[in-house]
Design a protein around this motif. Structure first.
Motif, PDB file in Angstrom:
ATOM      1  N   ILE A   3      26.870  17.392  60.550  1.00 40.78           N
ATOM      2  CA  ILE A   3      27.463  18.299  61.490  1.00 40.78           C
ATOM      3  C   ILE A   3      27.288  18.021  62.730  1.00 40.78           C
ATOM      4  O   ILE A   3      27.601  18.717  63.657  1.00 40.78           O
ATOM      5  CB  ILE A   3      26.995  19.734  61.056  1.00 40.78           C
ATOM      6  CG1 ILE A   3      28.160  20.744  61.260  1.00 40.78           C
ATOM      7  CG2 ILE A   3      25.788  20.095  61.708  1.00 40.78           C
ATOM      8  CD1 ILE A   3      29.421  20.652  60.557  1.00 40.78           C
ATOM      9  N   GLN A   4      26.584  17.036  63.269  1.00 42.00           N
ATOM     10  CA  GLN A   4      26.361  16.607  64.571  1.00 42.00           C
ATOM     11  C   GLN A   4      27.567  16.392  65.597  1.00 42.00           C
ATOM     12  O   GLN A   4      27.481  16.401  66.700  1.00 42.00           O
ATOM     13  CB  GLN A   4      25.480  15.324  64.695  1.00 42.00           C
ATOM     14  CG  GLN A   4      23.923  15.371  64.090  1.00 42.00           C
ATOM     15  CD  GLN A   4      24.071  15.210  62.837  1.00 42.00           C
ATOM     16  OE1 GLN A   4      24.900  14.986  61.933  1.00 42.00           O
ATOM     17  NE2 GLN A   4      22.915  15.090  62.051  1.00 42.00           N
ATOM     18  N   GLU A   5      28.710  16.038  64.911  1.00 44.90           N
ATOM     19  CA  GLU A   5      29.925  16.232  65.714  1.00 44.90           C
ATOM     20  C   GLU A   5      30.178  17.371  66.442  1.00 44.90           C
ATOM     21  O   GLU A   5      30.909  17.148  67.457  1.00 44.90           O
ATOM     22  CB  GLU A   5      31.093  15.611  64.741  1.00 44.90           C
ATOM     23  CG  GLU A   5      31.602  16.349  64.045  1.00 44.90           C
ATOM     24  CD  GLU A   5      30.947  16.489  62.736  1.00 44.90           C
ATOM     25  OE1 GLU A   5      31.591  17.306  61.496  1.00 44.90           O
ATOM     26  OE2 GLU A   5      30.100  15.791  62.249  1.00 44.90           O
ATOM     27  N   LEU A   6      30.047  18.427  65.969  1.00 47.55           N
ATOM     28  CA  LEU A   6      30.062  19.631  66.555  1.00 47.55           C
ATOM     29  C   LEU A   6      29.582  19.632  68.165  1.00 47.55           C
ATOM     30  O   LEU A   6      30.357  20.051  69.086  1.00 47.55           O
ATOM     31  CB  LEU A   6      30.126  20.773  65.887  1.00 47.55           C
ATOM     32  CG  LEU A   6      30.777  20.975  64.484  1.00 47.55           C
ATOM     33  CD1 LEU A   6      30.352  22.208  63.712  1.00 47.55           C
ATOM     34  CD2 LEU A   6      32.176  21.104  64.840  1.00 47.55           C
ATOM     35  N   PRO A   7      28.347  19.696  68.075  1.00 51.65           N
ATOM     36  CA  PRO A   7      27.920  19.542  69.515  1.00 51.65           C
ATOM     37  C   PRO A   7      28.436  18.535  70.450  1.00 51.65           C
ATOM     38  O   PRO A   7      28.407  18.626  71.523  1.00 51.65           O
ATOM     39  CB  PRO A   7      26.301  19.667  69.216  1.00 51.65           C
ATOM     40  CG  PRO A   7      26.003  18.896  67.997  1.00 51.65           C
ATOM     41  CD  PRO A   7      27.141  19.435  67.122  1.00 51.65           C
ATOM     42  N   SER A   8      28.484  17.216  69.615  1.00 55.49           N
ATOM     43  CA  SER A   8      28.935  16.044  70.764  1.00 55.49           C
ATOM     44  C   SER A   8      30.185  16.420  71.139  1.00 55.49           C
ATOM     45  O   SER A   8      30.512  15.857  72.297  1.00 55.49           O
ATOM     46  CB  SER A   8      28.860  14.739  69.671  1.00 55.49           C
ATOM     47  OG  SER A   8      27.763  14.579  69.124  1.00 55.49           O
ATOM     48  N   CYS A   9      31.161  16.946  70.397  1.00 59.90           N
ATOM     49  CA  CYS A   9      32.446  17.475  70.969  1.00 59.90           C
ATOM     50  C   CYS A   9      32.486  18.214  72.249  1.00 59.90           C
ATOM     51  O   CYS A   9      33.168  18.105  73.015  1.00 59.90           O
ATOM     52  CB  CYS A   9      33.192  17.905  69.857  1.00 59.90           C
ATOM     53  SG  CYS A   9      33.854  17.042  68.501  1.00 59.90           S
TER      54      CYS A   9
END
Length: 121
Positions: A3-9
């Protein structure tokens, strides 16, 4: 599976659209278990332990949309892609028994694809 894409976005200000085809299982693992092991499931079904993906997306400041009925899909997709400046996480519930094709066989060539549960190239 991550789910790391959520903070990266959020950090990069990337208004991407994330489409989660949610069958409450590890779909490809479950598909192999259907096709190769007579539907004996082990460690591939997660319906009781999945998070609320809409709430999770919203916790990061993004938009979360859940689709539970096929007749809602087109309208919700239009809503999703109309938000040009926001991250949108769509959690689309799909039939757990649905398989994905074509499916490549490990160690096989392109001539060894499964085209359906019973048909091969």
């Amino acid at each position: 599976m991550c789910i790391q894409e959520l903070p990266s976005c959020s950090q990069r200000n990337l208004p991407v659209k994330i489409i989660n085809l949610n069958n409450a299982a590890l779909g490809m693992v479950r598909q192999w278990q259907d096709m190769q092991y007579n539907s004996r499931y082990s460690q591939s079904v997660y319906e009781k332990s999945l998070p609320d993906f809409v709430a999770l997306a919203e916790a990061y400041g993004h938009v979360g949309i859940k689709v539970t009925k096929f007749d809602e899909l087109e309208e919700k997709m239009r809503e999703c892609f109309a938000m040009k400046d926001r991250v949108v996480f769509m959690d689309i519930c799909v039939d757990r028994s649905e398989h994905v094709y074509p499916m490549h066989m490990p160690g096989g060539s392109m001539r060894d694809l499964w085209l359906s549960k019973t048909e091969r190239t």
